[in-house]
Motif scaffolding. Structure first.
Motif, PDB file in Angstrom:
ATOM      1  N   THR A 219      -8.612  -3.029  -2.879  1.00 15.69           N
ATOM      2  CA  THR A 219      -9.267  -1.725  -3.011  1.00 15.69           C
ATOM      3  C   THR A 219      -8.890  -0.770  -1.877  1.00 15.69           C
ATOM      4  O   THR A 219      -9.224   0.409  -1.943  1.00 15.69           O
ATOM      5  CB  THR A 219     -10.806  -1.858  -3.057  1.00 15.69           C
ATOM      6  N   ILE A 220      -8.208  -1.287  -0.845  1.00 16.92           N
ATOM      7  CA  ILE A 220      -7.703  -0.390   0.202  1.00 16.92           C
ATOM      8  C   ILE A 220      -6.844   0.697  -0.419  1.00 16.92           C
ATOM      9  O   ILE A 220      -6.965   1.890  -0.093  1.00 16.92           O
ATOM     10  CB  ILE A 220      -6.874  -1.172   1.241  1.00 16.92           C
ATOM     11  N   ILE A 221      -5.960   0.296  -1.310  1.00 20.09           N
ATOM     12  CA  ILE A 221      -5.011   1.233  -1.918  1.00 20.09           C
ATOM     13  C   ILE A 221      -5.759   2.336  -2.655  1.00 20.09           C
ATOM     14  O   ILE A 221      -5.463   3.530  -2.491  1.00 20.09           O
ATOM     15  CB  ILE A 221      -4.052   0.486  -2.845  1.00 20.09           C
ATOM     16  N   THR A 222      -6.739   1.962  -3.471  1.00 24.47           N
ATOM     17  CA  THR A 222      -7.453   2.976  -4.247  1.00 24.47           C
ATOM     18  C   THR A 222      -8.353   3.825  -3.361  1.00 24.47           C
ATOM     19  O   THR A 222      -8.534   5.019  -3.627  1.00 24.47           O
ATOM     20  CB  THR A 222      -8.283   2.316  -5.363  1.00 24.47           C
TER      21      THR A 222
ATOM     22  N   GLY B 192       0.788  -1.221   0.000  1.00 20.85           N
ATOM     23  CA  GLY B 192       0.000   0.000   0.000  1.00 20.85           C
ATOM     24  C   GLY B 192       0.821   1.271   0.000  1.00 20.85           C
ATOM     25  O   GLY B 192       0.553   2.195  -0.771  1.00 20.85           O
ATOM     26  N   GLY B 193       1.840   1.337   0.872  1.00 19.55           N
ATOM     27  CA  GLY B 193       2.641   2.557   0.951  1.00 19.55           C
ATOM     28  C   GLY B 193       3.320   2.885  -0.366  1.00 19.55           C
ATOM     29  O   GLY B 193       3.324   4.050  -0.806  1.00 19.55           O
ATOM     30  N   VAL B 194       3.877   1.886  -1.018  1.00 19.85           N
ATOM     31  CA  VAL B 194       4.566   2.105  -2.300  1.00 19.85           C
ATOM     32  C   VAL B 194       3.582   2.521  -3.383  1.00 19.85           C
ATOM     33  O   VAL B 194       3.809   3.489  -4.115  1.00 19.85           O
ATOM     34  CB  VAL B 194       5.323   0.834  -2.738  1.00 19.85           C
ATOM     35  N   ALA B 195       2.462   1.789  -3.486  1.00 19.43           N
ATOM     36  CA  ALA B 195       1.520   2.050  -4.570  1.00 19.43           C
ATOM     37  C   ALA B 195       0.861   3.424  -4.432  1.00 19.43           C
ATOM     38  O   ALA B 195       0.697   4.149  -5.424  1.00 19.43           O
ATOM     39  CB  ALA B 195       0.456   0.950  -4.615  1.00 19.43           C
TER      40      ALA B 195
END
Length: 588
Positions: free
Chosen positions: A489-492, A295-298
């Motif tokens: 979908t957490i990332i988005t 997540g942090g990278v994306a």
């Protein structure tokens, strides 16, 4: 790699908490937004909120309150979280002015190999692996709580687990969502008598309104409270976990594959204190979780791509088009390169560099949707170390459980916690540990079932995650926190909420409530019901975007630290039956 099924349940119910340190307990009211100068709380579980307030009333700090609330959610929301799983915690220490992270993600048992999920040269059936001992990773939650309390808390397990023990012993009335989640998991739960006995009656889900007690979970918490972390990893609970994994107790005639977990796997489990990932975006410093969270990278890569555009000056649909395209490219890289850093030398510096983002930005047509399944870029020229030989092909997006819990906490001293933890799918593996009342995770299904790929199973390895607990700073002070459940979908959700808030000028409650758009480099972009036929959706369709529908996407929550010294707590205004937020006014 053969396609894997995507798990999209009919209803996504996830626990969401925002907690701020308070000196006296507030009355509860059902409102998703609140602003004030005192402590704040926002959660779908009144019991969890009350547990946090109880600890805060006794002088606990933000870390203490977070663990107390999380432990209670293990009782009231056992299908999304609990001590049978793992998570990521990002902590800001106000006195030291530094951010640290605690990685207590589950690990693969020592008996794992890259071919553990293949049989006769083919990948095993995904659903059968989920509902089995094979899917269970070594749980990390209790070790993570111990590290957090021991290093940064002011209380011990006995104190912070007391409220959760009371809820588990006295019981609570389950609601319609809880009953529904039992129903959609009925097939899995019926396999395991200990689970069916707790959550079903006569083969059917317990109805809404049932008073549910879990004396076995209370017993587990009491043993941890009195014996500490060793009880879980080396004592009777450890033995019960190993037996449940290796010899799953199934209903008559049913079969579930056995796992291969040892007492040594549990005794050897370690949490990791890792340096957070730091990026910048339009004057904010964004701190996120490092690998094995992707997540942090994306999020950082997508924000770097978007930073090259003046989104504020654009019509909303144009800005959202660029958000979708940036997310598509970031996911192409995320899927190809990222995995457990103790096993894979991922090109994180290259992926997060502004120069690499500029190169990726050149691929975006400002007026037209890009092709599905964008190719991964080549971040290696942007690494300081040029020795990396890996040039992987683009990987498919894996099925990833969307059923997680996020909570974020601040206290009167200025400390902040952003914490996401999970047991993976709704109801995890479905295996309740007999005698202890908690469900074991199915986190091992977050690995790629076959390779070659950085995220294949290996002994001791942590599967790649999308959990993205985030803290943003401005001028050296906390500005806001954001996090969400929802699998990949957490990332988005985190990315879109940041764009809505920072670029589109929405208040945080508007940013959270806005229609979710989740592009993860797939054939279609996922949206919630009603978006495809809307004017907003139609405009984007004319630019070439295609939609897939999910019932709900994410369950974001946030704290906003306002310039005047007040804090605004924000929970969902429509998803999950509306969240509850409260800020307590300081006593004068």
């Amino acid at each position: 790699m053969s396609p894997r099924p995507r798990l999209v349940p009919p209803t996504l119910l996830v626990s969401t908490i925002v907690i701020s340190l308070a000196l006296s307990g507030p009355a509860f009211s059902k409102t998703p937004v609140a602003t004030g100068t005192g402590g704040a709380a926002a959660t779908i579980s009144e019991q969890a909120t009350q547990s946090a307030i109880t600890i805060l009333n006794k002088g606990g700090n933000a870390v203490d309150a977070a663990v107390a609330a999380a432990a209670t959610l293990g009782v009231t929301d056992p299908f999304s979280c609990g001590i049978g799983g793992g998570g990521f915690m990002v902590i800001y220490l106000a006195k030291d002015k530094r951010v640290i992270t605690i990685d207590h993600r589950e690990t693969a048992p020592a008996g794992f190999s890259p071919t553990v999920f293949t049989e006769n040269g083919k990948e095993m059936d995904f659903e059968k692996v989920v509902a089995s001992g094979m899917s269970v990773g070594v749980p990390g939650t209790v070790r993570g709580w111990h590290e957090a309390l021991d290093r940064y808390g002011s209380m011990n397990f006995k104190q912070v687990l007391a409220p959760a023990i009371k809820v588990a012993s006295d019981g609570f009335r389950i609601n319609a969502n809880f009953s529904h989640l039992i129903d959609v998991n009925a097939g899995k739960f019926q396999l395991f008598p200990a689970t069916a006995a707790l959550y079903m009656k006569d083969g059917k889900a317990l109805p809404a309104g049932t008073l549910l007690r879990n004396p076995d979970m209370a017993k587990a918490y009491r043993e941890i409270a009195s014996g500490g972390v060793k009880v879980f990893y080396e004592g009777k609970i450890a033995r019960a976990i190993v037996d449940a994994v290796n010899k799953p107790q199934t209903a008559g005639g049913a079969q579930a594959r056995a796992g291969n977990m040892s007492m040594a796997d549990l005794a050897n489990y370690e949490a990791r204190l890792r340096q957070p990932l730091k990026s910048t975006y339009r004057g904010y410093e964004i701190y996120g979780m490092p690998l094995p969270s992707s997540g942090g990278v994306a999020v950082a890569e997508a924000l770097n791509i978007l930073e090259g555009y003046d989104l504020k000056s654009m019509p909303r649909e144009k800005a959202e088009h660029l958000y979708i395209e940036a997310s598509r490219l970031a996911f192409a890289d995320r899927n190809a390169y990222l995995a457990d850093p103790e096993f894979v030398e991922a090109p994180v510096a290259g992926l997060m560099s502004k120069e690499y983002a500029a190169r990726r930005r050149e691929l975006i047509d400002p007026n037209r949707a890009g092709a599905a399944h964008a190719a991964a870029g080549d971040p290696y020229p942007f690494q300081k170390d040029m020795s990396y030989p890996l040039r992987p092909a683009t990987a498919k997006l894996l099925a990833e459980g969307a059923h997680t819990t996020h909570l974020t906490v601040s206290d009167k001293e200025g400390n902040v916690v952003s914490y996401t933890f999970t047991i993976e799918s709704w109801g995890g593996s479905g295996i309740t540990v007999p005698g202890y009342g908690f469900i074991l995770n199915n986190e091992m299904t977050d690995f790629d079932f076959s390779g070659p790929h950085p995220n294949v199973p290996e002994a001791g390895k942590r599967p790649r995650s999308s959990m993205s607990p985030t803290i943003a700073f401005k001028n050296g002070k906390p500005a806001f926190t954001i996090g969400s459940p929802g699998g990949s979908t957490i990332i988005t959700t985190v990315l879109q909420t940041i764009v809505n808030y920072v670029d589109l000028g929405m208040r945080m409650d508007q940013a959270v409530d806005a229609p979710r758009i989740s592009e993860r480099n797939g054939a279609a972009t996922d949206v919630e019901p009603g978006f495809a036929g809307s004017g907003q959706g139609g405009t984007l369709e004319r630019m070439g975007h295609r939609w897939g529908e999910q019932q709900e996407i994410g369950a974001a929550n946030a704290l906003v630290f306002n310039p005047d010294g007040t804090v605004t707590a924000v929970s969902e205004g429509k998803r999950h039956g509306i969240g509850s937020a409260m800020v307590q006014k300081s006593a004068h």
